[in-house]
Design a protein around this motif. Sequence first.
Motif, mmCIF file in Angstrom:
data_model
loop_
_atom_site.group_PDB
_atom_site.id
_atom_site.type_symbol
_atom_site.label_atom_id
_atom_site.label_comp_id
_atom_site.label_asym_id
_atom_site.label_seq_id
_atom_site.Cartn_x
_atom_site.Cartn_y
_atom_site.Cartn_z
ATOM 1 N N THR A 152 0.819 -1.217 0.000
ATOM 2 C CA THR A 152 0.000 0.000 0.000
ATOM 3 C C THR A 152 0.851 1.265 0.000
ATOM 4 N N GLY A 153 2.138 1.139 -0.279
ATOM 5 C CA GLY A 153 3.014 2.302 -0.306
ATOM 6 C C GLY A 153 3.018 2.996 -1.657
ATOM 7 N N GLU A 154 4.029 3.836 -1.878
ATOM 8 C CA GLU A 154 4.077 4.691 -3.063
ATOM 9 C C GLU A 154 5.227 4.371 -4.009
ATOM 10 N N ALA A 155 6.072 3.400 -3.677
ATOM 11 C CA ALA A 155 7.199 3.041 -4.546
ATOM 12 C C ALA A 155 6.696 2.238 -5.745
ATOM 13 N N PRO A 156 7.408 2.280 -6.872
ATOM 14 C CA PRO A 156 6.969 1.535 -8.059
ATOM 15 C C PRO A 156 7.080 0.033 -7.863
ATOM 16 N N ARG A 157 6.302 -0.688 -8.618
ATOM 17 C CA ARG A 157 6.398 -2.145 -8.595
ATOM 18 C C ARG A 157 7.768 -2.588 -9.105
ATOM 19 N N GLY A 158 8.247 -3.694 -8.568
ATOM 20 C CA GLY A 158 9.559 -4.168 -8.947
ATOM 21 C C GLY A 158 10.671 -3.366 -8.306
ATOM 22 N N SER A 159 10.449 -2.871 -7.096
ATOM 23 C CA SER A 159 11.447 -2.059 -6.409
ATOM 24 C C SER A 159 11.519 -2.446 -4.934
ATOM 25 N N ILE A 160 12.405 -1.779 -4.232
ATOM 26 C CA ILE A 160 12.531 -1.925 -2.782
ATOM 27 C C ILE A 160 12.131 -0.602 -2.150
ATOM 28 N N ASP A 161 11.350 -0.667 -1.091
ATOM 29 C CA ASP A 161 10.885 0.522 -0.387
ATOM 30 C C ASP A 161 11.257 0.358 1.089
ATOM 31 N N VAL A 162 11.989 1.322 1.630
ATOM 32 C CA VAL A 162 12.444 1.244 3.021
ATOM 33 C C VAL A 162 11.807 2.370 3.820
ATOM 34 N N ASP A 163 11.216 2.018 4.951
ATOM 35 C CA ASP A 163 10.673 3.016 5.875
ATOM 36 C C ASP A 163 11.554 3.031 7.116
ATOM 37 N N PRO A 164 12.497 3.987 7.212
ATOM 38 C CA PRO A 164 13.404 3.994 8.365
ATOM 39 C C PRO A 164 12.734 4.432 9.653
ATOM 40 N N TYR A 165 11.529 4.962 9.564
ATOM 41 C CA TYR A 165 10.803 5.401 10.760
ATOM 42 C C TYR A 165 9.944 4.268 11.326
ATOM 43 N N ALA A 166 9.332 3.486 10.433
ATOM 44 C CA ALA A 166 8.572 2.314 10.875
ATOM 45 C C ALA A 166 9.453 1.078 11.001
ATOM 46 N N LYS A 167 10.701 1.159 10.481
ATOM 47 C CA LYS A 167 11.684 0.070 10.552
ATOM 48 C C LYS A 167 11.238 -1.154 9.759
ATOM 49 N N PHE A 168 10.808 -0.899 8.499
ATOM 50 C CA PHE A 168 10.427 -1.972 7.600
ATOM 51 C C PHE A 168 11.089 -1.764 6.240
ATOM 52 N N LEU A 169 11.363 -2.866 5.558
ATOM 53 C CA LEU A 169 11.775 -2.868 4.162
ATOM 54 C C LEU A 169 10.769 -3.707 3.393
#
Length: 266
Positions: free
Chosen positions: A73-90
């Motif tokens: 449900t994030g905003e990064a494109p498909r086929g990519s990696i999205d890192v949230d350093p505040y929620a501590k998730f990749l």
Amino acid sequence: MSAYSSLSRRAFGSMLLASTAAACAPRVPEMPVPTAPQFLPEYPPLRDAGYDLPAIPIEYTQGINRRMEGVYTGEAPRGSIDVDPYAKFLYHVKMDGTATRYPVGVGRQGRTLSGLATIQLKKAWPGWTPTANMIRTEPEVYSDFRGGIPGGLRSPLGARALYIYRNGRDTFYRVHGTNDLESIGNSGSAGCIRMFNQDIIHLYNNVTTPMTINIRSEAESLRVDPEYFNRGVELPPKIISADELLGPEAVSSDREPMRDELASNF
């Protein structure tokens, strides 16, 4: 966990494994009662490159601090990696709109890269050398290691590393494994993105390079995942003596990784 269509960002938090407890049959009292598992199925002992990696104790993978699958449900494109350093998730975002979410440890506030970049390289059992900036800002932590540490069990980069580039240049930020289990779900490293060794191996085996990586800003994290914003705590730097990593005893027990025996099906 096949019903991706019914999952939401909040549903990630409820995707916990159901556990069952077996009881002894009343007429065979000599049979021992099975003990509860000490690790989740995603985090078993693992043989990799000739090394025996231990299981991740279940105390470090409580609640949401574990690998999960669901709708992205994030905003990064498909086929990519999205890192949230505040929620501590990749998130490894798949082409079908689903994602694998991994818990991570990140750098202390102000020491984390943000925005779009590229995973240009990936390496198994990489060596590590602190940057000049790391040595300058925290000499008590890094100065003894200016000569670097070869790939293997002593390397702070763990079992795998993904190398982050921007505009064709190495940023010196990495997504990498770690033996510092307490750091996962918290902040405290010099800025790199840490993962359980089992998770970085799993991610390494499922990504190709080059691949876009997005590291969320504070505003993006609040917009996309306010529920877990600023989860975890900030840990002090963990100081390891040079003797522990570079001393004769440590070096004498070290050996090169068997790179032709990597855990490819994990």
